[in-house]
Design a protein around this motif. Sequence first.
Motif, PDB file in Angstrom:
ATOM      1  N   ASP A   2       0.843  -1.182   0.000  1.00 40.38           N
ATOM      2  CA  ASP A   2       0.000   0.000   0.000  1.00 40.38           C
ATOM      3  C   ASP A   2       0.887   1.244   0.000  1.00 40.38           C
ATOM      4  OD1 ASP A   2      -1.734   2.008   0.504  1.00 40.38           O
ATOM      5  OD2 ASP A   2      -2.430   1.244   2.457  1.00 40.38           O
ATOM      6  N   ALA A   3       0.694   2.082  -1.053  1.00 42.42           N
ATOM      7  CA  ALA A   3       1.525   3.289  -1.148  1.00 42.42           C
ATOM      8  C   ALA A   3       1.263   4.244   0.009  1.00 42.42           C
ATOM      9  CB  ALA A   3       1.273   4.003  -2.483  1.00 42.42           C
ATOM     10  N   HIS A   4       0.147   4.022   0.734  1.00 46.39           N
ATOM     11  CA  HIS A   4      -0.167   4.934   1.833  1.00 46.39           C
ATOM     12  C   HIS A   4       0.577   4.588   3.116  1.00 46.39           C
ATOM     13  CE1 HIS A   4      -2.935   6.651  -0.832  1.00 46.39           C
ATOM     14  NE2 HIS A   4      -3.907   5.764  -0.698  1.00 46.39           N
ATOM     15  N   GLY A   5       1.144   3.408   3.189  1.00 42.73           N
ATOM     16  CA  GLY A   5       1.862   3.030   4.405  1.00 42.73           C
ATOM     17  C   GLY A   5       3.095   3.900   4.599  1.00 42.73           C
ATOM     18  N   PRO A   6       3.608   3.912   5.800  1.00 44.00           N
ATOM     19  CA  PRO A   6       4.827   4.682   6.040  1.00 44.00           C
ATOM     20  C   PRO A   6       6.062   3.967   5.493  1.00 44.00           C
ATOM     21  CG  PRO A   6       4.219   3.484   8.024  1.00 44.00           C
ATOM     22  CD  PRO A   6       3.126   3.223   7.011  1.00 44.00           C
ATOM     23  N   ILE A   7       7.127   4.715   5.345  1.00 46.11           N
ATOM     24  CA  ILE A   7       8.439   4.113   5.124  1.00 46.11           C
ATOM     25  C   ILE A   7       8.907   3.604   6.484  1.00 46.11           C
ATOM     26  CG2 ILE A   7      10.846   4.584   4.517  1.00 46.11           C
ATOM     27  CD1 ILE A   7       9.850   6.832   2.679  1.00 46.11           C
ATOM     28  N   GLU A  64       3.968  -4.502  11.242  1.00 46.98           N
ATOM     29  CA  GLU A  64       2.722  -4.286  11.994  1.00 46.98           C
ATOM     30  C   GLU A  64       2.225  -2.850  11.848  1.00 46.98           C
ATOM     31  OE1 GLU A  64       3.267  -5.438  16.080  1.00 46.98           O
ATOM     32  OE2 GLU A  64       3.838  -7.480  15.505  1.00 46.98           O
ATOM     33  N   GLU A  65       3.130  -1.930  11.546  1.00 44.81           N
ATOM     34  CA  GLU A  65       2.740  -0.528  11.336  1.00 44.81           C
ATOM     35  C   GLU A  65       2.360  -0.268   9.885  1.00 44.81           C
ATOM     36  OE1 GLU A  65       2.435   1.519  13.825  1.00 44.81           O
ATOM     37  OE2 GLU A  65       3.295   0.135  15.298  1.00 44.81           O
ATOM     38  N   GLY A  66       2.347  -1.324   9.059  1.00 48.12           N
ATOM     39  CA  GLY A  66       1.947  -1.171   7.659  1.00 48.12           C
ATOM     40  C   GLY A  66       3.039  -0.629   6.754  1.00 48.12           C
ATOM     41  N   ALA A  67       4.293  -0.798   7.151  1.00 51.20           N
ATOM     42  CA  ALA A  67       5.401  -0.259   6.356  1.00 51.20           C
ATOM     43  C   ALA A  67       5.371  -0.804   4.933  1.00 51.20           C
ATOM     44  CB  ALA A  67       6.734  -0.589   7.025  1.00 51.20           C
ATOM     45  N   LYS A  68       5.535   0.084   3.941  1.00 47.78           N
ATOM     46  CA  LYS A  68       5.508  -0.337   2.533  1.00 47.78           C
ATOM     47  C   LYS A  68       6.898  -0.688   2.023  1.00 47.78           C
ATOM     48  CE  LYS A  68       5.596   4.500   1.015  1.00 47.78           C
ATOM     49  NZ  LYS A  68       4.822   5.565   0.355  1.00 47.78           N
TER      50      LYS A  68
END
Lengths: 278, 278
Positions: A2-7, A64-68
């Motif tokens: 997901d491009a919206h996740g953080p780095i 777990e934080e959704g890192a892309k």
Amino acid sequence: MDAHGPIGVFDSGIGGLTVAAALGRVLPREDIFYVGDTARVPYGGRSAATIQRYSREISSLLLEEGAKVIVVACNTASALAVPVLESELEVPVLGVIGPGAHAAVQATRSGKIGVIGTRATVRSRAYEEAIRNLDSGIQVSSMACPLLVPLIEEGWLEDPVTDSVIERYLAPLLQEGIDTLVLGCTHYPLLQSAIRRFTGNAIALVDSADNCALAVRDLLQKRGLVSDAGTGRLQVAVTDATGGFLQVAERALGLRVGEVLHRTVRPLTPVADPASCL
Amino acid sequence: MDAHGPIGVFDSGIGGLTVAAALGRVLPREDIFYVGDTARVPYGGRSAATIQRYSREISSLLLEEGAKVIVVACNTASALAVPVLESELEVPVLGVIGPGAHAAVQATRSGKIGVIGTRATVRSRAYEEAIRNLDSGIQVSSMACPLLVPLIEEGWLEDPVTDSVIERYLAPLLQEGIDTLVLGCTHYPLLQSAIRRFTGNAIALVDSADNCALAVRDLLQKRGLVSDAGTGRLQVAVTDATGGFLQVAERALGLRVGEVLHRTVRPLTPVADPASCL
């Protein structure tokens, strides 16, 4: 993905904030989630197996934080764990060694490059291999500098003691005739002006943080992962106390870190005896 | 409890070998099993909760070896974990703080004592409290010296850089008028001659290793735990790589360590989700 996740960015401690600061300059709209493994810092003197285990565990916190994408903002972990993480994780993984080696090869005229880093980074020969893969004719001289991180964490950035230690470590490299020096530890950019005092301007300093940030930008663009919704927020989490060094880093890097979260590392291999469930 | 078991000794790393060496001098017939938690060294900058968890985990490794007493040969863990271990373990537990504080109170004439140690030891105020409990009129001045351990581990025991760092840390204590200095970290005895160069002979240096060994002897005698079958064997185990410092310590302490064992730390609280067994 997901491009919206953080780095997602991790380091053994707080030193990798140099990479987070560089990412903020190059990709000002991306959100960054940073984890510093302060419960087990430093990684620099540990074995490869231990560094790989710690890197897996911290990467799982970032996922777990959704890192892309996972940026290994630690030279030691980049040297020893990036191939393992690449083969195991579904998101792209980027370390600091490749970009630093590439920039060093671009910078050298004499074909003699120096590398400084922790004991584990130097012992891994990761920079040597990455540089030789790009140009097998280059001569690489390395020096482990285990006192530099403690000096930086003590905040002695402009200090005659630090200058003496730098001279001790770098003099042999200069005698080898290097014209390019890779700062192979994410803490070291904070010593850039002290190192410059000793080396003078004739030697190119290759900052692993800046080059890593540029490589992350290229990667996000190529994979269509650039965010159009991020706010450039930096969230820092640690696995234990931050010590006084967070303030040193904030001041030296001009970062505003704000509230620091805490995360607990959980071993990835279940350790409870399954028989205990019976 | 079995008088035939070894004396269990642990430290965050290899520095506690100064205590093992002192035990060997004072109790030459006792076997010693030493664990250095090199996978997580140093403890000195970590939080109290983390230091207590690590200390519990390492103590359990010593109990598996049949240790009849646990000697916490680490000032940081002594400052923060000895009370917890004492309340939880069935064998006696002895740290380095109590014996060091006692020796310092005996040594001072001016009533002004200096203490040097890691950030965590100094922040804990454990020496202040132990000294004030013995004599509330004594003035204690403390200084965190986070660079000394890395300098020792680099092997720079007789070095002008180390001398400069010692001067920087100790000058404020000497200005306070101390006549006694507690070396509140098990690494520091290796810097005794460098410290002596700066302080001169007018200041008494209190070595936590020697005083701890004498306290262990007293404790074993009182509890009837003196061994009549030991051979004075020192067995060293570590949780990760030893780094180069083991050789520094062997040389400086005149110890013969022989084969080093490896032990894996297992978290004491089961972390697998019980639901996963269903």
